[in-house]
Motif scaffolding. Structure first.
Motif, PDB file in Angstrom:
ATOM      1  N   ASN A 273       0.854  -1.146  -0.110  1.00 39.30           N
ATOM      2  CA  ASN A 273       0.055   0.021  -0.009  1.00 39.30           C
ATOM      3  C   ASN A 273       0.857   1.332   0.012  1.00 39.30           C
ATOM      4  O   ASN A 273       0.787   2.079  -0.768  1.00 39.30           O
ATOM      5  CB  ASN A 273      -1.031   0.041   1.011  1.00 39.30           C
ATOM      6  N   MET A 274       1.873   1.353   0.811  1.00 37.10           N
ATOM      7  CA  MET A 274       2.804   2.384   0.865  1.00 37.10           C
ATOM      8  C   MET A 274       3.618   2.560  -0.310  1.00 37.10           C
ATOM      9  O   MET A 274       3.587   3.672  -0.944  1.00 37.10           O
ATOM     10  CB  MET A 274       3.818   2.326   2.025  1.00 37.10           C
ATOM     11  N   ARG A 275       3.907   1.461  -1.144  1.00 37.43           N
ATOM     12  CA  ARG A 275       4.780   1.773  -2.432  1.00 37.43           C
ATOM     13  C   ARG A 275       3.627   2.159  -3.392  1.00 37.43           C
ATOM     14  O   ARG A 275       3.970   3.099  -4.195  1.00 37.43           O
ATOM     15  CB  ARG A 275       5.205   0.443  -2.909  1.00 37.43           C
ATOM     16  N   ALA A 276       2.236   1.741  -3.471  1.00 45.81           N
ATOM     17  CA  ALA A 276       1.163   2.187  -4.466  1.00 45.81           C
ATOM     18  C   ALA A 276       0.901   3.609  -4.023  1.00 45.81           C
ATOM     19  O   ALA A 276       0.717   4.420  -4.986  1.00 45.81           O
ATOM     20  CB  ALA A 276       0.029   1.230  -4.597  1.00 45.81           C
ATOM     21  N   GLU A 277       0.869   3.847  -2.840  1.00 47.57           N
ATOM     22  CA  GLU A 277       0.107   5.410  -2.514  1.00 47.57           C
ATOM     23  C   GLU A 277       1.400   6.419  -2.871  1.00 47.57           C
ATOM     24  O   GLU A 277       1.082   7.583  -3.607  1.00 47.57           O
ATOM     25  CB  GLU A 277       0.182   5.406  -0.963  1.00 47.57           C
ATOM     26  N   LYS A 278       2.707   5.961  -2.598  1.00 44.24           N
ATOM     27  CA  LYS A 278       3.574   7.128  -2.838  1.00 44.24           C
ATOM     28  C   LYS A 278       3.905   7.295  -4.461  1.00 44.24           C
ATOM     29  O   LYS A 278       4.344   8.205  -4.897  1.00 44.24           O
ATOM     30  CB  LYS A 278       5.021   6.798  -2.410  1.00 44.24           C
ATOM     31  N   SER A 279       3.926   5.964  -5.203  1.00 45.67           N
ATOM     32  CA  SER A 279       4.043   6.185  -6.660  1.00 45.67           C
ATOM     33  C   SER A 279       2.827   6.620  -7.434  1.00 45.67           C
ATOM     34  O   SER A 279       3.020   7.385  -8.165  1.00 45.67           O
ATOM     35  CB  SER A 279       4.461   4.492  -7.000  1.00 45.67           C
ATOM     36  N   GLU A 280       1.913   6.544  -6.955  1.00 42.33           N
ATOM     37  CA  GLU A 280       0.386   7.271  -7.333  1.00 42.33           C
ATOM     38  C   GLU A 280       0.537   8.605  -6.984  1.00 42.33           C
ATOM     39  O   GLU A 280       0.000   9.416  -8.042  1.00 42.33           O
ATOM     40  CB  GLU A 280      -0.708   6.591  -6.713  1.00 42.33           C
ATOM     41  N   ALA A 281       0.919   9.196  -6.170  1.00 39.32           N
ATOM     42  CA  ALA A 281       1.021  10.487  -5.942  1.00 39.32           C
ATOM     43  C   ALA A 281       2.016  11.097  -6.645  1.00 39.32           C
ATOM     44  O   ALA A 281       1.915  12.379  -7.307  1.00 39.32           O
ATOM     45  CB  ALA A 281       1.301  10.609  -4.300  1.00 39.32           C
ATOM     46  N   GLU A 282       3.114  10.425  -6.785  1.00 36.89           N
ATOM     47  CA  GLU A 282       4.103  11.099  -7.713  1.00 36.89           C
ATOM     48  C   GLU A 282       3.737  10.872  -9.170  1.00 36.89           C
ATOM     49  O   GLU A 282       3.874  11.884 -10.157  1.00 36.89           O
ATOM     50  CB  GLU A 282       5.403  10.107  -7.648  1.00 36.89           C
ATOM     51  N   ARG A 283       2.953   9.848  -9.706  1.00 34.83           N
ATOM     52  CA  ARG A 283       2.315   9.807 -10.918  1.00 34.83           C
ATOM     53  C   ARG A 283       1.393  11.010 -10.915  1.00 34.83           C
ATOM     54  O   ARG A 283       1.310  11.615 -12.208  1.00 34.83           O
ATOM     55  CB  ARG A 283       1.897   8.406 -11.086  1.00 34.83           C
ATOM     56  N   GLU A 284       0.372  11.180 -10.186  1.00 34.33           N
ATOM     57  CA  GLU A 284      -0.555  12.220 -10.376  1.00 34.33           C
ATOM     58  C   GLU A 284      -0.047  13.784 -10.687  1.00 34.33           C
ATOM     59  O   GLU A 284      -0.646  14.586 -11.170  1.00 34.33           O
ATOM     60  CB  GLU A 284      -1.756  12.167  -9.197  1.00 34.33           C
ATOM     61  N   LYS A 285       1.067  13.618  -9.727  1.00 34.42           N
ATOM     62  CA  LYS A 285       1.515  15.068  -9.868  1.00 34.42           C
ATOM     63  C   LYS A 285       2.245  15.237 -11.159  1.00 34.42           C
ATOM     64  O   LYS A 285       2.013  16.522 -11.800  1.00 34.42           O
ATOM     65  CB  LYS A 285       3.031  15.300  -8.705  1.00 34.42           C
ATOM     66  N   ALA A 286       2.904  14.240 -11.707  1.00 33.31           N
ATOM     67  CA  ALA A 286       3.402  14.330 -12.971  1.00 33.31           C
ATOM     68  C   ALA A 286       2.291  14.611 -14.034  1.00 33.31           C
ATOM     69  O   ALA A 286       2.623  15.231 -15.050  1.00 33.31           O
ATOM     70  CB  ALA A 286       4.257  13.116 -13.335  1.00 33.31           C
ATOM     71  N   ILE A 287       1.362  13.901 -14.084  1.00 32.09           N
ATOM     72  CA  ILE A 287       0.123  14.103 -15.050  1.00 32.09           C
ATOM     73  C   ILE A 287      -0.506  15.336 -14.998  1.00 32.09           C
ATOM     74  O   ILE A 287      -0.865  16.117 -15.886  1.00 32.09           O
ATOM     75  CB  ILE A 287      -0.932  12.930 -14.708  1.00 32.09           C
ATOM     76  N   ALA A 288      -0.766  15.890 -13.657  1.00 30.76           N
ATOM     77  CA  ALA A 288      -1.163  17.307 -13.494  1.00 30.76           C
ATOM     78  C   ALA A 288      -0.525  18.121 -14.027  1.00 30.76           C
ATOM     79  O   ALA A 288      -0.970  19.287 -14.806  1.00 30.76           O
ATOM     80  CB  ALA A 288      -1.474  17.680 -12.207  1.00 30.76           C
ATOM     81  N   GLU A 289       1.036  18.345 -13.749  1.00 32.52           N
ATOM     82  CA  GLU A 289       1.748  19.122 -14.554  1.00 32.52           C
ATOM     83  C   GLU A 289       2.114  19.033 -16.171  1.00 32.52           C
ATOM     84  O   GLU A 289       1.920  20.095 -16.572  1.00 32.52           O
ATOM     85  CB  GLU A 289       3.171  18.725 -13.980  1.00 32.52           C
ATOM     86  N   ALA A 290       1.903  17.682 -16.513  1.00 28.87           N
ATOM     87  CA  ALA A 290       1.873  17.596 -18.241  1.00 28.87           C
ATOM     88  C   ALA A 290       0.414  18.047 -18.768  1.00 28.87           C
ATOM     89  O   ALA A 290       0.724  18.806 -19.873  1.00 28.87           O
ATOM     90  CB  ALA A 290       2.212  16.242 -18.278  1.00 28.87           C
ATOM     91  N   ALA A 291      -0.463  17.894 -17.890  1.00 29.49           N
ATOM     92  CA  ALA A 291      -1.773  18.476 -18.244  1.00 29.49           C
ATOM     93  C   ALA A 291      -1.994  19.824 -18.352  1.00 29.49           C
ATOM     94  O   ALA A 291      -2.406  20.631 -19.383  1.00 29.49           O
ATOM     95  CB  ALA A 291      -2.940  17.825 -17.372  1.00 29.49           C
TER      96      ALA A 291
END
Length: 311
Positions: A273-291
């Protein structure tokens, strides 16, 4: 397995579009996003899918929602490519995976003609289906590679490293004693300070709640104050201070860690869960910046369309 997953994604996405008939405008360009042409079929699909979810949207609200969704969709490929250049829609690896997913879908439907009929019934062309599958494959591989790279050399690199990190003061076991009255909580705490156990201190008090024993991993709790209070406990100070939370008062008490039990039964879940939570947060941040950097820009034709009435 991945092919099956992609086919399931295609089916799930298709089923969101509860539409009939087929127009001849699918390949008309309605705008651009992140250097890609956005076609009529995509604009229509996104608009009508959003209307299925929120039927009361105004035309202006729908345009904003559609533009945001298209930007977010292309941001997945943009953000993934920025970190892993080989993850592109045009790469041979992604196209091979899409070919396999399409073949798998055709097999599931029984024939290519039945597969095409399914797409047509849902106003999806073969090229748009491939776009959805390619995007899904990129996202899947990005998730996997991101976790591998993001946690290399950290406490979340593997379960062994995670276990060592927990035992270095990053895992605490506690109980919570809660009541509506501050005076009641003070009395219970005073009784425990004099040597009574938690069970003895709350005995006969129906207005006090004694929780079960629970673990907290540093940086993992949704309740920041609970985590602060829990990690302030120690063998020298096993009884926490009273804190008001909303309409209640509570304090925590320290319990002995059972690392053998935690490692055997709970560590794998916390680790995952911690790996998924931290990687998803990183992914969402990158997607938001790219969008944000790559918005959907409709052309003159696209701007003139009535999203409420796309056919």
């Amino acid at each position: 397995m991945k092919i099956r997953i992609l086919s399931a994604i295609l089916v799930a996405v298709c089923l969101l579009s509860l539409l009939g008939g087929c127009a001849n405008k699918e390949k008309e360009v309605v705008g651009s996003c992140a250097g890609y042409d956005v076609l009529y079929e995509e604009l229509r699909f996104v608009a009508q899918t959003l209307l299925e979810k929120e039927k009361d949207l105004t035309s202006e609200e729908l345009w904003r929602a559609v533009a945001d969704q298209i930007a977010a969709d292309y941001a997945v490929t943009v953000a993934a490519k920025a970190v892993f250049p080989e993850l592109t829609m045009e790469s041979a690896e992604i196209q091979t995976a899409v070919d396999a997913a399409v073949n798998d879908a055709i097999e599931e439907y029984g024939s290519k003609s039945k597969y095409k009929s399914f797409l047509k019934e849902n106003r999806l062309t073969e090229s748009y289906a491939r776009l959805l599958l390619g995007r899904a494959e990129i996202e899947l591989r990005w998730r996997e590679q991101l976790e591998t790279s993001l946690f290399a050399g950290t406490e979340l690199e593997n379960e062994t490293a995670f276990s060592a990190w927990l035992q270095a003061g990053n895992l605490v076991r506690a109980r919570r004693i809660t009541a509506k009255s501050e005076a009641t909580v003070q009395a219970v705490r005073a009784a425990m300070a004099q040597g009574k156990t938690a069970e003895e201190a709350v005995q006969g008090r129906s207005d006090v709640e004694l929780s079960a024993k629970f673990y907290l991993v540093r940086g993992y709790s949704d309740d920041e104050l609970l985590e602060v209070d829990a990690f302030s406990l120690s063998e020298e100070n096993p009884i926490g201070e009273i804190r008001k939370t909303g309409t209640e008062y509570r304090f925590l008490i320290l319990e002995m860690n059972d690392m053998e039990s935690f490692t055997a039964y709970q560590l794998p879940t916390y680790y995952k869960n911690m790996r998924a939570e931290k990687s998803e947060a990183e992914r969402e941040k990158a997607i938001a910046e790219a969008a944000e950097k790559n918005p959907f820009v409709p052309n003159e034709y696209g701007s003139a369309l009535d999203l409420m009435a796309l056919k």
